[in-house]
Design a protein around this motif. Structure first.
Motif, PDB file in Angstrom:
ATOM      1  N   PHE B  66       0.847  -1.183   0.000  1.00  0.00           N
ATOM      2  CA  PHE B  66       0.000   0.000   0.000  1.00  0.00           C
ATOM      3  C   PHE B  66       0.881   1.231   0.000  1.00  0.00           C
ATOM      4  CE2 PHE B  66      -4.012   1.741  -0.017  1.00  0.00           C
ATOM      5  CZ  PHE B  66      -4.232   2.655   0.995  1.00  0.00           C
ATOM      6  N   ASN B  67       0.584   2.179  -0.891  1.00  0.00           N
ATOM      7  CA  ASN B  67       1.421   3.361  -1.006  1.00  0.00           C
ATOM      8  C   ASN B  67       0.594   4.616  -0.799  1.00  0.00           C
ATOM      9  OD1 ASN B  67       3.405   1.536  -1.906  1.00  0.00           O
ATOM     10  ND2 ASN B  67       2.602   1.671  -3.967  1.00  0.00           N
ATOM     11  N   ILE B  68       1.024   5.425   0.138  1.00  0.00           N
ATOM     12  CA  ILE B  68       0.294   6.658   0.446  1.00  0.00           C
ATOM     13  C   ILE B  68       1.187   7.838   0.099  1.00  0.00           C
ATOM     14  CG2 ILE B  68      -0.866   7.966   2.226  1.00  0.00           C
ATOM     15  CD1 ILE B  68      -1.231   5.571   3.824  1.00  0.00           C
ATOM     16  N   LEU B  69       0.589   8.825  -0.541  1.00  0.00           N
ATOM     17  CA  LEU B  69       1.312  10.050  -0.853  1.00  0.00           C
ATOM     18  C   LEU B  69       0.700  11.162  -0.022  1.00  0.00           C
ATOM     19  CD1 LEU B  69       3.088  11.881  -2.735  1.00  0.00           C
ATOM     20  CD2 LEU B  69       1.152  11.936  -4.263  1.00  0.00           C
ATOM     21  N   CYS B  70       1.518  11.857   0.711  1.00  0.00           N
ATOM     22  CA  CYS B  70       1.003  12.958   1.538  1.00  0.00           C
ATOM     23  C   CYS B  70       1.437  14.272   0.936  1.00  0.00           C
ATOM     24  CB  CYS B  70       1.574  12.876   2.950  1.00  0.00           C
ATOM     25  SG  CYS B  70       1.051  11.432   3.819  1.00  0.00           S
ATOM     26  N   VAL B  71       0.485  15.096   0.574  1.00  0.00           N
ATOM     27  CA  VAL B  71       0.818  16.386  -0.005  1.00  0.00           C
ATOM     28  C   VAL B  71       0.315  17.464   0.932  1.00  0.00           C
ATOM     29  CG1 VAL B  71       0.547  17.887  -1.974  1.00  0.00           C
ATOM     30  CG2 VAL B  71       0.527  15.436  -2.295  1.00  0.00           C
ATOM     31  N   GLY B  72       1.193  18.367   1.285  1.00  0.00           N
ATOM     32  CA  GLY B  72       0.759  19.452   2.158  1.00  0.00           C
ATOM     33  C   GLY B  72       1.949  20.294   2.514  1.00  0.00           C
ATOM     34  N   GLU B  73       1.675  21.461   3.045  1.00  0.00           N
ATOM     35  CA  GLU B  73       2.765  22.368   3.377  1.00  0.00           C
ATOM     36  C   GLU B  73       3.612  21.796   4.501  1.00  0.00           C
ATOM     37  OE1 GLU B  73       0.013  26.227   2.428  1.00  0.00           O
ATOM     38  OE2 GLU B  73       0.628  25.771   4.474  1.00  0.00           O
TER      39      GLU B  73
END
Lengths: 365, 482
Positions: B66-73
């Motif tokens: 399972f691959n999670i991408l976290c985008v945020g400042e």
């Protein structure tokens, strides 16, 4: 071990995967709920299973299929009926959907009437191999489309049951030839048909002789030794391998024995119960095929046999001379009638092709 | 049990029938698959209800990915939330705010719960939103996602491939962290989400939700959703087609975007230790549904829809990428006369073309190379010749100079000889002139001396002469010597 099927052990990291760290969880997260999600998805989509029965006429193939799935998949031909013997080998397949406890199974059974029935049985395996390869070809064509379907319909033969006539001696040349060729392309499970004509001792002797024959000619029937992944598999599969080929009896009539209704064959000297382990090994076959190894059969077909076929196919089309027309991806070998210009060269059946495709890497087409 | 079974022809619902694939390989031995499969009732227990279990066993053996991408400042709480979600302390430290570009950092972890092994990959965007000029912020993210698809496509197109062994690195879900301003989406957020929505499943979350009050939160959520809808951003909606989870998924869909709080610190509340954030004015409990939506997020992400997320990624996003990529390369399913073209044929045609092109280019380059070599040679030869000429010239000049100098020397020597001759003659003249007047004086002096010495006049002349001669001789000599 066959490098085509390596076991992804938890601590190994393949060259391509990034460095993985093992972490300790501090509490419950809920990851195992994914198993339920899998189950739900699988039950929604349903399962597919394609089986092929090969053997001479009169060995009880249709009856066996009916017994396996406990339904009238085929009308089994009674000996009295004058069904004209087919002149050439034909392939009939029928598809049924059966359901048990919410699990839907789309079952396709392919029968081969006329196999080994002619005077000259030379190359009678070609149509069968052609059929198997055709299914692989179909799947390949679907797979390399640009706009693919969400779920590619799987018609590849997952398992081929080969019926060995109960001569009591050893495998005949026809059997050997056929098994040799087919084991490279599909999972083959040999069974001793009509085992009620052999006594227990004769059965054991026959079985051992067959096993020796198979070993001498290095025929790998299912479950193949080289695909055993871990110790548990090995143990389980060795037990099965000891009993291969199973001596089976098929019956679709029910009779009363000791107050119970059982499937069996009624003869003057007794009733042969199909489900009784003392009488025949039908339960073993059924358990192998359906209850424990069905998914495994499909996996091996998909990961090994299909990949082998694909490799051969793709390599071939590169080796083709690039003439002005190049309409071709070498036409998949068409069965017996009809000229196959590159068909004979392309068919992976004939002995000139080595066993597993990885050995082919050096061989140039 | 029934003894005879009747065969029913039932209408098939979702079991797909074989599509009429117009392949050129339909032969006489073709099976009659065109009819829809018949449904059969069995007269006894066969046992294939264990099929889902067999499937599950195989998956357990293989493990999950399972691959999670976290985008945020930076600093919005991405790492903390992931830690809290998976109840683990993944090693990570605070990242700096001074990166010049957005980078993506991926870490893979192996988690195990009972008998399920999960290979979890967390991809973090480092430096997102920190730059002064944010125009290039989302491009690295898009590139990363495409790169993963590309890697999978390459593996799939290989001749000898091992897909079941392949570590699937395609991004399954993107958690987009929205900062809790309470007003609306930032432009950067909109742009990023718009560029990502066709490539990955996006689940927007409101980070640091303890900074907003309940009422504001409601308004904020509505505002966010309406903005997303009006801008045509397609976020991931939990699937509602399966009855078992349809209801809960539908209700969760209404709670999007989830307002989450992350924390790994434990605080004593009542008589239990719970994960919470402690403030002077109260304690925000992470797993309390009244305080934030963390539990909902965990439920939806992991417990209920992990498989669906993976499925969507594979069947929708990946297929879209694949189709686009192949069409870009010039492959089509249908040829110019509407004949079904096989990928193989087009591939071969392209390959042929490519080889021809390459051959031509090679020739060109060879010729160019030869030409250049010739030119260089000519130049070098020219230079050599020039050098040679210069050398000759210098040599000649040198020779001339030498000759001239020799000439000068000769003249000089002649002059010296002439001068010495002149001097000799002039000395002779001088002596002769000295002999007459100058000699009288000398004579008188000498006479006096001599007369003093010898009072002989007659003889004095002769005596005077001889000493004069002697004087003349001696006098002449010093002149010469001078």
């Amino acid at each position: 071990m066959d490098p085509l099927r390596q076991s992804p052990s938890p601590s190994s990291s393949e060259a391509s995967s990034p460095r993985t760290l093992s972490c300790e969880r501090l509490g419950y997260v809920g990851i195992e709920a994914v198993l339920d999600q899998l189950k739900i998805k699988a039950m929604k989509m349903g399962f597919e299973f394609n089986i092929m029965v090969v053997g001479q006429s009169g060995l009880g193939k249709s009856t066996m299929v009916n017994t396996l799935f406990k339904s009238k998949i085929w009308k089994s031909t009674m000996p009295g009926l004058r069904v004209p013997m087919p002149q050439t080998l034909q392939l009939h397949s029928m598809t049924h959907v059966i359901e048990e406890n919410g699990v839907k199974l789309k079952l396709t059974v392919t029968d081969t009437p006329g196999f080994g029935d002619q005077i000259n049985n030379d190359k009678c395996w070609d149509p069968i191999l052609g059929y198997i390869n055709e299914q692989y070809e179909r799947y390949l064509q679907e797979e390399i489309l640009i706009t693919r379907q969400r779920h590619i319909p799987d018609t590849r033969v997952h398992c081929c049951i080969y019926f060995v006539p109960p001569t009591g001696h050893c495998l005949r040349p026809l059997d050997l030839e056929f098994l040799q060729r087919l084991c490279r392309a599909v999972n083959v499970v040999p069974v001793i048909a009509r085992a009620d004509s052999l006594t227990i001792e004769e059965r054991e002797a026959f079985r051992h002789r067959i096993q020796d024959d198979l070993k001498t000619h290095s025929i790998e029937v299912y479950p193949q030794k080289c695909f055993d992944e871990d110790v548990n598999d090995k143990i389980l599969n060795s037990k099965i391998r000891e009993r291969i080929p199973f001596a089976v009896v098929g019956a679709d009539r029910e009779h009363m024995v000791n107050g119970r209704c059982v499937l069996g064959r009624k003869t003057k000297w007794g009733i042969i119960e199909v489900e009784n382990m003392a009488h025949c090994e039908f339960p073993l076959l059924r358990d192998l095929l359906i209850r424990s190894h069905l998914q495994d059969l499909k996996d091996i077909t998909h990961n090994v046999h299909y990949e082998n076929y694909r490799i051969i196919r793709l390599k071939e089309s590169h080796a083709l001379p690039r003439g002005p027309g190049w309409v071709d991806l070498a036409p998949a070998p068409s069965p017996a009638p009809g000229p196959a210009p590159t068909g004979t060269r392309a068919s992976p059946g004939p002995a000139k092709v080595c066993r597993w495709a990885e050995d082919n890497s050096d061989e140039d087409f | 049990m029934a003894s005879e079974v009747a065969r029913h022809l039932l209408f098939q619902s979702h079991i797909t029938t074989k599509t009429a694939h117009t392949s050129s390989q339909v032969s006489d031995h073709e099976q009659k698959q065109k009819e829809s499969p018949r449904s059969l009732t069995m007269s006894g227990h066969v046992g294939f209800e264990s099929l889902p279990d067999q499937l599950v066993n195989r998956s357990i053996q293989q493990g999950f990915c399972f691959n999670i991408l976290c985008v945020g400042e930076t600093g919005i709480g991405k790492s903390t939330l992931i830690d809290t979600l998976f109840n683990t302390n993944f090693e990570d430290h605070e990242s700096s705010h001074f990166y010049p570009h957005v980078r993506l950092k991926a870490q893979t972890y192996e988690l195990q719960e009972s008998n399920v092994r999960l290979k979890l990959t967390i991809v973090n965007t480092v430096g997102f939103g920190d730059q002064i000029n944010k125009e290039e912020s989302y491009q690295p993210i898009v590139d990363y996602i495409d790169a993963q698809f590309e890697a999978y496509l390459q593996e799939e197109l290989k001749i000898k491939r091992s897909l079941f062994n392949y570590h699937d690195s395609r991004v399954h879900v993107c958690l987009y962290f929205i900062s809790p301003t309470g007003h609306s989406l930032k432009t950067l957020d909109l742009l990023t989400m718009k560029s990502l929505d066709s490539k990955v499943n996006i689940i927007p979350v409101i980070a640091k939700a303890d900074a907003i009050s309940k009422t504001e939160l409601q308004k904020f959520k509505i505002k966010l959703m309406s903005e997303l809808v009006s801008n045509g951003v397609q976020i991931y909606h939990f699937p509602t087609d399966d009855e078992t989870i349809a209801k809960i998924n539908a209700s969760m869909n209404g709670h999007l975007p989830f307002a989450v709080v992350g924390s790994m610190d434990e605080v004593k509340v009542g008589n239990k230790m719970v994960k919470a954030r402690q403030y002077p004015w109260g304690i925000v409990q992470v797993e309390n549904e009244n305080h934030c939506d963390f539990v909902k997020l965990r439920e939806m992400l992991i417990c209920t829809n992990m498989e669906d997320l993976r499925d969507q990624t594979h069947t929708r996003h990946y297929e879209l990428y694949r189709r686009r990529k192949l069409e870009e390369m010039g492959f089509m399913d249908v040829g110019p006369e509407n004949q079904p073209l096989s990928l193989q044929e087009t591939y071969e045609a392209k390959r042929h073309e490519f080889y021809g092109e390459r051959q031509r280019k090679e020739e060109e380059m060879k010729q160019l190379f030869v030409q250049r070599v010739k030119e260089k040679e000519a130049i070098l030869k020219e230079a050599e010749r020039e050098l040679q000429a210069k050398f000759e010239h210098l040599k000649r000049v040198h020779q001339e100079e030498k000759l001239r100098l020799e000439e000068k020397r000769r003249l000089l020597e002649e002059e010296i000889i002439a001068f010495s001759k002149k001097k000799a003659t002039s000395e002779i003249y001088q002596n002769q002139t000295f002999m007459t007047p100058g000699s009288n004086l000398r004579k008188d002096k000498d006479r006096k001396k001599i007369s003093n010495a010898q009072p002989l006049e007659g003889g004095s002349r002769r005596a005077g002469e001889s000493p004069q001669a002697g004087n003349l001789a001696s006098g002449a000599r010093p002149v010469l010597q001078r």
